[in-house]
Design a protein around this motif. Structure first.
Motif, PDB file in Angstrom:
ATOM      1  N   ARG A   1      -4.585   6.781   9.714  1.00 37.90           N
ATOM      2  CA  ARG A   1      -5.607   5.982   9.032  1.00 37.90           C
ATOM      3  C   ARG A   1      -5.991   6.594   7.689  1.00 37.90           C
ATOM      4  O   ARG A   1      -6.222   5.881   6.720  1.00 37.90           O
ATOM      5  CB  ARG A   1      -6.830   5.816   9.926  1.00 37.90           C
ATOM      6  N   LYS A   2      -6.052   7.924   7.643  1.00 43.00           N
ATOM      7  CA  LYS A   2      -6.350   8.592   6.373  1.00 43.00           C
ATOM      8  C   LYS A   2      -5.235   8.318   5.374  1.00 43.00           C
ATOM      9  O   LYS A   2      -5.486   8.033   4.199  1.00 43.00           O
ATOM     10  CB  LYS A   2      -6.506  10.099   6.609  1.00 43.00           C
ATOM     11  N   ALA A   3      -3.988   8.402   5.827  1.00 43.78           N
ATOM     12  CA  ALA A   3      -2.848   8.128   4.950  1.00 43.78           C
ATOM     13  C   ALA A   3      -2.876   6.678   4.456  1.00 43.78           C
ATOM     14  O   ALA A   3      -2.558   6.414   3.289  1.00 43.78           O
ATOM     15  CB  ALA A   3      -1.539   8.421   5.678  1.00 43.78           C
ATOM     16  N   ILE A   4      -3.274   5.758   5.307  1.00 38.80           N
ATOM     17  CA  ILE A   4      -3.389   4.351   4.916  1.00 38.80           C
ATOM     18  C   ILE A   4      -4.455   4.199   3.840  1.00 38.80           C
ATOM     19  O   ILE A   4      -4.233   3.538   2.823  1.00 38.80           O
ATOM     20  CB  ILE A   4      -3.707   3.474   6.154  1.00 38.80           C
ATOM     21  N   GLN A   5      -5.615   4.806   4.065  1.00 36.18           N
ATOM     22  CA  GLN A   5      -6.703   4.732   3.077  1.00 36.18           C
ATOM     23  C   GLN A   5      -6.301   5.379   1.754  1.00 36.18           C
ATOM     24  O   GLN A   5      -6.601   4.844   0.681  1.00 36.18           O
ATOM     25  CB  GLN A   5      -7.977   5.384   3.622  1.00 36.18           C
TER      26      GLN A   5
ATOM     27  N   LEU B   1       0.351   1.569  -5.121  1.00 39.05           N
ATOM     28  CA  LEU B   1       0.537   1.638  -3.680  1.00 39.05           C
ATOM     29  C   LEU B   1       2.013   1.507  -3.315  1.00 39.05           C
ATOM     30  O   LEU B   1       2.723   0.679  -3.868  1.00 39.05           O
ATOM     31  CB  LEU B   1      -0.261   0.492  -3.023  1.00 39.05           C
ATOM     32  N   SER B   2       2.459   2.328  -2.391  1.00 37.22           N
ATOM     33  CA  SER B   2       3.815   2.209  -1.852  1.00 37.22           C
ATOM     34  C   SER B   2       3.722   1.397  -0.567  1.00 37.22           C
ATOM     35  O   SER B   2       3.146   1.861   0.425  1.00 37.22           O
ATOM     36  CB  SER B   2       4.400   3.591  -1.557  1.00 37.22           C
ATOM     37  N   GLN B   3       4.270   0.193  -0.607  1.00 44.15           N
ATOM     38  CA  GLN B   3       4.221  -0.650   0.594  1.00 44.15           C
ATOM     39  C   GLN B   3       4.954  -0.001   1.757  1.00 44.15           C
ATOM     40  O   GLN B   3       4.528  -0.126   2.902  1.00 44.15           O
ATOM     41  CB  GLN B   3       4.807  -2.028   0.298  1.00 44.15           C
ATOM     42  N   LYS B   4       6.024   0.727   1.463  1.00 40.24           N
ATOM     43  CA  LYS B   4       6.789   1.403   2.516  1.00 40.24           C
ATOM     44  C   LYS B   4       5.907   2.437   3.234  1.00 40.24           C
ATOM     45  O   LYS B   4       5.839   2.447   4.470  1.00 40.24           O
ATOM     46  CB  LYS B   4       8.011   2.069   1.911  1.00 40.24           C
ATOM     47  N   VAL B   5       5.247   3.280   2.473  1.00 44.71           N
ATOM     48  CA  VAL B   5       4.374   4.300   3.061  1.00 44.71           C
ATOM     49  C   VAL B   5       3.237   3.638   3.833  1.00 44.71           C
ATOM     50  O   VAL B   5       2.904   4.034   4.954  1.00 44.71           O
ATOM     51  CB  VAL B   5       3.824   5.254   1.972  1.00 44.71           C
ATOM     52  N   TYR B   6       2.645   2.611   3.232  1.00 44.95           N
ATOM     53  CA  TYR B   6       1.541   1.886   3.873  1.00 44.95           C
ATOM     54  C   TYR B   6       1.985   1.318   5.225  1.00 44.95           C
ATOM     55  O   TYR B   6       1.332   1.555   6.240  1.00 44.95           O
ATOM     56  CB  TYR B   6       1.048   0.772   2.950  1.00 44.95           C
ATOM     57  N   TRP B   7       3.098   0.576   5.246  1.00 46.16           N
ATOM     58  CA  TRP B   7       3.542  -0.063   6.488  1.00 46.16           C
ATOM     59  C   TRP B   7       4.025   0.946   7.520  1.00 46.16           C
ATOM     60  O   TRP B   7       3.823   0.747   8.722  1.00 46.16           O
ATOM     61  CB  TRP B   7       4.605  -1.125   6.211  1.00 46.16           C
ATOM     62  N   GLU B   8       4.647   2.034   7.079  1.00 44.05           N
ATOM     63  CA  GLU B   8       5.067   3.062   8.040  1.00 44.05           C
ATOM     64  C   GLU B   8       3.856   3.647   8.767  1.00 44.05           C
ATOM     65  O   GLU B   8       3.894   3.862   9.985  1.00 44.05           O
ATOM     66  CB  GLU B   8       5.844   4.174   7.329  1.00 44.05           C
TER      67      GLU B   8
END
Length: 114
Positions: free
Chosen positions: A60-64, A73-80
């Motif tokens: 969750r911290k990584a998502i935030q 924003l990297s969509q790949k990092v977000y979705w992973e």
């Protein structure tokens, strides 16, 4: 709160949540209706559940952090991280269900009912 068992209305006061250690590292947290004394579980867990919660907090911290990047924003990092968080939530839910069954939490909740 409104008791699901007797419909008594009450406020959950500070310190009303009780903790019972069931064996090993299994912890059960609950509060009771002051009228009928039925118990309502707020948490059942062990070290595996706690580690899963810690991992979810990291995801969750990584998502935030990723969302804070705005247009970068990297969509790949977000979705992973979203997928990893969702998978961890499933593992926690399965383990919690297993512990509730093993320790007969449903029966314990109703044990002191008037």
């Amino acid at each position: 709160l409104n008791c699901d068992n007797c419909e008594h209305k009450f406020e959950l006061e500070a310190g009303a949540i009780q903790t019972e250690f069931l064996g090993g590292d299994v912890e059960w947290r609950f509060f009771s209706c002051p009228n009928c004394r039925i118990r309502f579980t707020t948490y059942v867990g062990d070290k595996r559940v706690e580690k899963g919660i810690a991992r979810r907090n990291l995801y969750r911290k990584a998502i935030q952090d990723e969302l804070a990047k705005g247009e970068n924003l990297s969509q790949k990092v977000y979705w992973e991280n979203q997928q990893a968080d969702a998978e961890e939530a499933k593992k926690i839910e399965r383990r919690t269900r297993q512990l509730k069954k093993e320790w007969k939490i449903d029966e314990r909740e109703k044990a002191n009912v008037l």
